[in-house]
Design an enzyme around this catalytic site. Sequence first.
Site, PDB file in Angstrom:
ATOM      1  N   GLU A   1      -5.265  -1.703  16.853  1.00 22.17           N
ATOM      2  CA  GLU A   1      -6.073  -2.765  16.646  1.00 22.17           C
ATOM      3  C   GLU A   1      -7.011  -2.315  15.784  1.00 22.17           C
ATOM      4  O   GLU A   1      -7.573  -1.345  16.082  1.00 22.17           O
ATOM      5  CB  GLU A   1      -6.629  -3.409  17.811  1.00 22.17           C
ATOM      6  CG  GLU A   1      -6.384  -5.018  17.835  1.00 22.17           C
ATOM      7  CD  GLU A   1      -7.197  -5.697  19.014  1.00 22.17           C
ATOM      8  OE1 GLU A   1      -7.911  -6.314  18.877  1.00 22.17           O
ATOM      9  OE2 GLU A   1      -6.665  -5.187  20.132  1.00 22.17           O
TER      10      GLU A   1
ATOM     11  N   LYS B   1       0.808  -1.181  -0.052  1.00 19.65           N
ATOM     12  CA  LYS B   1       0.036  -0.051   0.032  1.00 19.65           C
ATOM     13  C   LYS B   1       0.943   1.277  -0.002  1.00 19.65           C
ATOM     14  O   LYS B   1       0.679   2.137  -0.789  1.00 19.65           O
ATOM     15  CB  LYS B   1      -0.777  -0.037   1.473  1.00 19.65           C
ATOM     16  CG  LYS B   1      -2.036  -0.761   1.301  1.00 19.65           C
ATOM     17  CD  LYS B   1      -2.666  -0.684   2.492  1.00 19.65           C
ATOM     18  CE  LYS B   1      -3.704  -1.613   2.747  1.00 19.65           C
ATOM     19  NZ  LYS B   1      -4.463  -1.390   4.120  1.00 19.65           N
TER      20      LYS B   1
ATOM     21  N   ASP C   1      -7.897   1.861   4.562  1.00 21.26           N
ATOM     22  CA  ASP C   1      -8.494   0.476   4.833  1.00 21.26           C
ATOM     23  C   ASP C   1      -8.980  -0.053   3.636  1.00 21.26           C
ATOM     24  O   ASP C   1      -9.736   0.679   2.897  1.00 21.26           O
ATOM     25  CB  ASP C   1      -9.358   0.401   6.241  1.00 21.26           C
ATOM     26  CG  ASP C   1      -9.398  -0.765   6.838  1.00 21.26           C
ATOM     27  OD1 ASP C   1      -8.413  -1.476   7.392  1.00 21.26           O
ATOM     28  OD2 ASP C   1     -10.474  -1.369   6.734  1.00 21.26           O
TER      29      ASP C   1
ATOM     30  N   ARG D   1      -7.768   2.037  -4.947  1.00 21.95           N
ATOM     31  CA  ARG D   1      -6.769   2.750  -4.190  1.00 21.95           C
ATOM     32  C   ARG D   1      -6.523   4.290  -5.021  1.00 21.95           C
ATOM     33  O   ARG D   1      -6.659   5.095  -4.466  1.00 21.95           O
ATOM     34  CB  ARG D   1      -5.440   2.232  -3.847  1.00 21.95           C
ATOM     35  CG  ARG D   1      -4.631   2.915  -2.818  1.00 21.95           C
ATOM     36  CD  ARG D   1      -3.454   2.166  -2.057  1.00 21.95           C
ATOM     37  NE  ARG D   1      -4.131   1.152  -1.247  1.00 21.95           N
ATOM     38  CZ  ARG D   1      -4.486  -0.234  -1.644  1.00 21.95           C
ATOM     39  NH1 ARG D   1      -3.893  -0.544  -2.968  1.00 21.95           N
ATOM     40  NH2 ARG D   1      -5.130  -0.738  -1.123  1.00 21.95           N
TER      41      ARG D   1
HETATM   42  P1  IMP Z   1      -6.076  -3.872   5.758  1.00 21.77           P
HETATM   43  O1  IMP Z   1      -6.721  -2.653   4.999  1.00 21.77           O
HETATM   44  O2  IMP Z   1      -4.539  -3.423   6.096  1.00 21.77           O
HETATM   45  O3  IMP Z   1      -7.064  -4.120   6.742  1.00 21.77           O
HETATM   46  O4  IMP Z   1      -5.952  -5.288   4.756  1.00 21.77           O
HETATM   47  C1  IMP Z   1      -6.250  -5.031   3.416  1.00 21.77           C
HETATM   48  C2  IMP Z   1      -6.056  -6.276   2.982  1.00 21.77           C
HETATM   49  O5  IMP Z   1      -6.882  -6.268   1.607  1.00 21.77           O
HETATM   50  C3  IMP Z   1      -4.366  -6.277   2.309  1.00 21.77           C
HETATM   51  O6  IMP Z   1      -3.689  -7.037   3.134  1.00 21.77           O
HETATM   52  C4  IMP Z   1      -4.334  -7.118   0.912  1.00 21.77           C
HETATM   53  O7  IMP Z   1      -4.628  -8.416   1.527  1.00 21.77           O
HETATM   54  C5  IMP Z   1      -5.755  -6.880   0.377  1.00 21.77           C
HETATM   55  N1  IMP Z   1      -5.462  -5.654  -0.607  1.00 21.77           N
HETATM   56  C6  IMP Z   1      -6.069  -4.206  -0.380  1.00 21.77           C
HETATM   57  N2  IMP Z   1      -5.585  -3.540  -1.507  1.00 21.77           N
HETATM   58  C7  IMP Z   1      -5.133  -4.515  -2.315  1.00 21.77           C
HETATM   59  C8  IMP Z   1      -4.616  -4.582  -3.844  1.00 21.77           C
HETATM   60  O8  IMP Z   1      -4.772  -3.490  -4.174  1.00 21.77           O
HETATM   61  N3  IMP Z   1      -4.384  -5.675  -4.394  1.00 21.77           N
HETATM   62  C9  IMP Z   1      -4.333  -6.977  -3.727  1.00 21.77           C
HETATM   63  N4  IMP Z   1      -4.832  -7.111  -2.287  1.00 21.77           N
HETATM   64  C10 IMP Z   1      -5.269  -5.894  -1.751  1.00 21.77           C
END
Ligand code: IMP
Length: 202
Positions: free
Chosen positions: A45, A18, A74, A189
Site C-alpha cells: 500500500e 512503466k 513512483d 522516467r
Molecule cells: P504510481 O506511481 O504507480 O502510483 O502511479 C503513477 C501513475 O502516473 C500511473 O498510473 C500513470 O497514470 C501516471 N504516469 C506515470 N508516468 C506516466 C507516463 O510516462 N505517461 C503517462 N502517465 C504516467
Amino acid sequence: MRKFDGDKLLVATHNAGKLQEMTEMLAPHGVTVVGAAAMDLPEPEETEDTFVGNARIKAHAAAKATGLPALSDDSGITIDALEGAPGVYTADWAETGQGRDFMMAMTRANDEITAKGPDAPRTAQFRCTLVLAWPDGHDEVFEGVMPGTLVWPIRGEHGFGYDPMFMPDGYDITCAEMEKEEKNSISHRGRAVQAFLAGCFG
Ligand code: IMP
C-alpha cells in the site's frame, strides 16, 4: 553513492507501461529487468504523501522479500492550475473499482482545469522518483521531471496513462503521438533512469 554490480535488476512495479519503458531503457546497458509480477510480489500500500516516500515503500518491500536490490518508480502528473493535483494520487484518479480508466482520469483533469476559468494555465509536469533499495536497508534516490502542456481533445495511441493529453515543452505532438524512443529520451522516467545509470553504474 553505492554502485549496482549485478546484471539482473528487480523492478518493483506492477505497472506494465512503466516496466516496458524501464526494460527498453536499461537493455542497452546490459541490465536484464525482472518485474514484480513475475516474482509474485504483493503490491504494498502506498501510504505516503510524497513520490519519494511511496517509492521507498515499494523498493524496500521488494528488496526485503527477495534479498535482491530492487528499483521502484513512483510517478505522476502535477497540474499547475490545480495546485499540483493529482500528484501522488495520479493513479487513483483512474481507479474505478474494476480496473483503471485513464479516459475518465484525463476527462477529470481537463474538466477541473476548465472550471478554473479561461485564463487558467494548462501547464503540468510529469514527475518520476526512482529508488534503488538494497536488502540491508540502504537506498539511493533519483528524480526526473518533464514539463509540458495539457491538450484537449486527447491525441495519439502510443504510451500509457495520461500520455494522450500531455504535450512536452518544445513539441507540438503529445507523448502518445511519439515513438517510444523519442519519449524515453525526454521523459521524466528517462531522465531519472539517466541519473540512476550515471550514479550507480561505471
Ligand atoms: P504510481 O506511481 O504507480 O502510483 O502511479 C503513477 C501513475 O502516473 C500511473 O498510473 C500513470 O497514470 C501516471 N504516469 C506515470 N508516468 C506516466 C507516463 O510516462 N505517461 C503517462 N502517465 C504516467
